[in-house]
Design a protein around this motif. Structure first.
Motif, short mmCIF file in Angstrom:
data_model
loop_
_atom_site.label_atom_id
_atom_site.label_comp_id
_atom_site.label_asym_id
_atom_site.label_seq_id
_atom_site.Cartn_x
_atom_site.Cartn_y
_atom_site.Cartn_z
N SER A 33 70.53 -39.13 55.37
CA SER A 33 70.43 -39.25 53.93
C SER A 33 69.92 -37.92 53.39
N MET A 34 70.11 -37.69 52.10
CA MET A 34 69.75 -36.40 51.52
C MET A 34 69.05 -36.56 50.19
N GLY A 35 68.37 -35.51 49.77
CA GLY A 35 67.68 -35.57 48.51
C GLY A 35 67.15 -34.24 48.06
N TRP A 36 66.43 -34.27 46.95
CA TRP A 36 65.83 -33.09 46.35
C TRP A 36 64.33 -33.28 46.18
N PHE A 37 63.58 -32.23 46.46
CA PHE A 37 62.15 -32.16 46.21
C PHE A 37 61.88 -30.92 45.38
N ARG A 38 60.70 -30.85 44.80
CA ARG A 38 60.33 -29.65 44.05
C ARG A 38 58.85 -29.35 44.23
N GLN A 39 58.51 -28.09 44.04
CA GLN A 39 57.13 -27.67 44.17
C GLN A 39 56.81 -26.65 43.09
N ALA A 40 55.87 -27.00 42.23
CA ALA A 40 55.40 -26.11 41.18
C ALA A 40 54.22 -25.30 41.70
N GLY A 42 50.78 -24.04 42.66
CA GLY A 42 49.50 -24.70 42.76
C GLY A 42 49.56 -26.20 42.94
N LYS A 43 50.74 -26.76 43.11
CA LYS A 43 50.89 -28.20 43.26
C LYS A 43 51.56 -28.55 44.58
N GLU A 44 51.41 -29.81 44.97
CA GLU A 44 52.05 -30.31 46.17
C GLU A 44 53.55 -30.50 45.94
N ARG A 45 54.30 -30.38 47.01
CA ARG A 45 55.72 -30.66 46.93
C ARG A 45 55.91 -32.14 46.63
N GLU A 46 56.81 -32.46 45.69
CA GLU A 46 57.02 -33.84 45.30
C GLU A 46 58.49 -34.23 45.37
N PHE A 47 58.70 -35.50 45.61
CA PHE A 47 60.04 -36.05 45.66
C PHE A 47 60.66 -36.09 44.27
N VAL A 48 61.96 -35.81 44.18
CA VAL A 48 62.68 -35.85 42.92
C VAL A 48 63.78 -36.91 42.92
N ALA A 49 64.69 -36.83 43.88
CA ALA A 49 65.83 -37.74 43.92
C ALA A 49 66.38 -37.83 45.33
N LYS A 87 62.50 -30.05 30.70
CA LYS A 87 61.19 -29.85 30.10
C LYS A 87 60.45 -28.75 30.84
N PRO A 88 59.50 -28.09 30.17
CA PRO A 88 58.73 -27.05 30.86
C PRO A 88 58.07 -27.55 32.14
N GLU A 89 57.65 -28.80 32.18
CA GLU A 89 57.02 -29.35 33.37
C GLU A 89 57.99 -29.54 34.53
N ASP A 90 59.28 -29.34 34.30
CA ASP A 90 60.25 -29.36 35.39
C ASP A 90 60.30 -28.04 36.14
N THR A 91 59.62 -27.03 35.63
CA THR A 91 59.60 -25.73 36.28
C THR A 91 59.04 -25.84 37.69
N ALA A 92 59.82 -25.38 38.67
CA ALA A 92 59.42 -25.49 40.07
C ALA A 92 60.49 -24.85 40.94
N VAL A 93 60.16 -24.69 42.20
CA VAL A 93 61.16 -24.37 43.20
C VAL A 93 61.73 -25.69 43.70
N TYR A 94 63.04 -25.82 43.64
CA TYR A 94 63.70 -27.05 44.05
C TYR A 94 64.30 -26.88 45.44
N TYR A 95 64.04 -27.87 46.31
CA TYR A 95 64.49 -27.83 47.69
C TYR A 95 65.44 -28.98 48.00
N CYS A 96 66.52 -28.67 48.65
CA CYS A 96 67.41 -29.67 49.21
C CYS A 96 66.87 -30.08 50.58
N ALA A 97 66.97 -31.37 50.91
CA ALA A 97 66.44 -31.85 52.17
C ALA A 97 67.32 -32.95 52.75
N SER A 98 67.28 -33.10 54.06
CA SER A 98 68.00 -34.16 54.75
C SER A 98 67.12 -34.78 55.82
N GLY A 99 67.39 -36.04 56.16
CA GLY A 99 66.61 -36.70 57.19
C GLY A 99 67.06 -38.13 57.41
N PRO A 100 66.52 -38.77 58.43
CA PRO A 100 66.90 -40.16 58.73
C PRO A 100 66.36 -41.14 57.70
#
Length: 123
Positions: A33-40, A42-49, A87-100
Motif C-alpha cells: 500500500s502507499m501514501g503520503w506523509f509530511r514534515q514541517a 520543528g515538527k514530527e513527520r505526520e500522516f497525510v493520505a 493553507k500556510p499550515e500545509d507548508t512542509a516537505v512531503y514524502y511518498c511512502a510504501s509498506g505492508p
C-alpha cells in the motif's frame, strides 16, 4: 529495493493548488500500500493520505479531508496527491511512502520513503 521519487512541489499562494507525483519502481503497487506523509520545520513527520493495495480504499488525516485527493493515475507505477485550497499550515516537505498493510491507522506501515519534495504555501 523499492525506489520512490517525488515531484511537483513548489511555491503557491494560499487557496491555490498543487499536484504531487510519486514515481515508484516496478512491482510496488502489487506488493505494498502507499501514501503520503509530511514534515514541517520543528515538527514530527505526520500522516497525510493513504491508498490501500487491496480494494483501493483511501484514508486522510482530518486536516486535509475535502481538500486533498490521493489517487493512482492511469500511468504505470505512479501515485498522485492533488492538493486544493492550500493553507500556510500545509507548508512542509512531503514524502511518498510504501509498506505492508496494517490493522493500525493509517492501515499500512511505511518502510520505503522517497527523498521528499518541498511545498510552500504563502499567505
Amino acid at each position: 529495493q523499492v525506489q520512490l521519487v517525488e515531484s511537483g512541489g513548489g511555491l503557491v499562494q494560499a487557496g491555490g493548488s498543487l499536484r504531487l507525483s510519486c514515481a515508484a519502481s516496478e512491482g510496488t503497487f502489487s506488493s505494498y500500500s502507499m501514501g503520503w506523509f509530511r514534515q514541517a520545520p520543528g515538527k514530527e513527520r505526520e500522516f497525510v493520505a493513504a491508498l490501500m493495495r487491496i480494494g483501493d480504499n483511501t484514508y486522510y488525516t482530518d486536516s486535509v479531508k475535502g481538500r486533498f485527493t490521493i489517487s493512482r493515475p492511469n500511468a504505470k507505477n505512479t501515485l498522485s496527491l492533488q492538493m486544493n485550497s492550500l493553507k500556510p499550515e500545509d507548508t512542509a516537505v512531503y514524502y511518498c511512502a510504501s509498506g505492508p498493510d496494517s490493522s493500525r491507522w493509517p492501515f499500512f506501515s511505511p518502510r520505503n520513503w522517497g527523498q521528499g519534495t518541498q511545498v510552500t504555501v504563502s499567505s
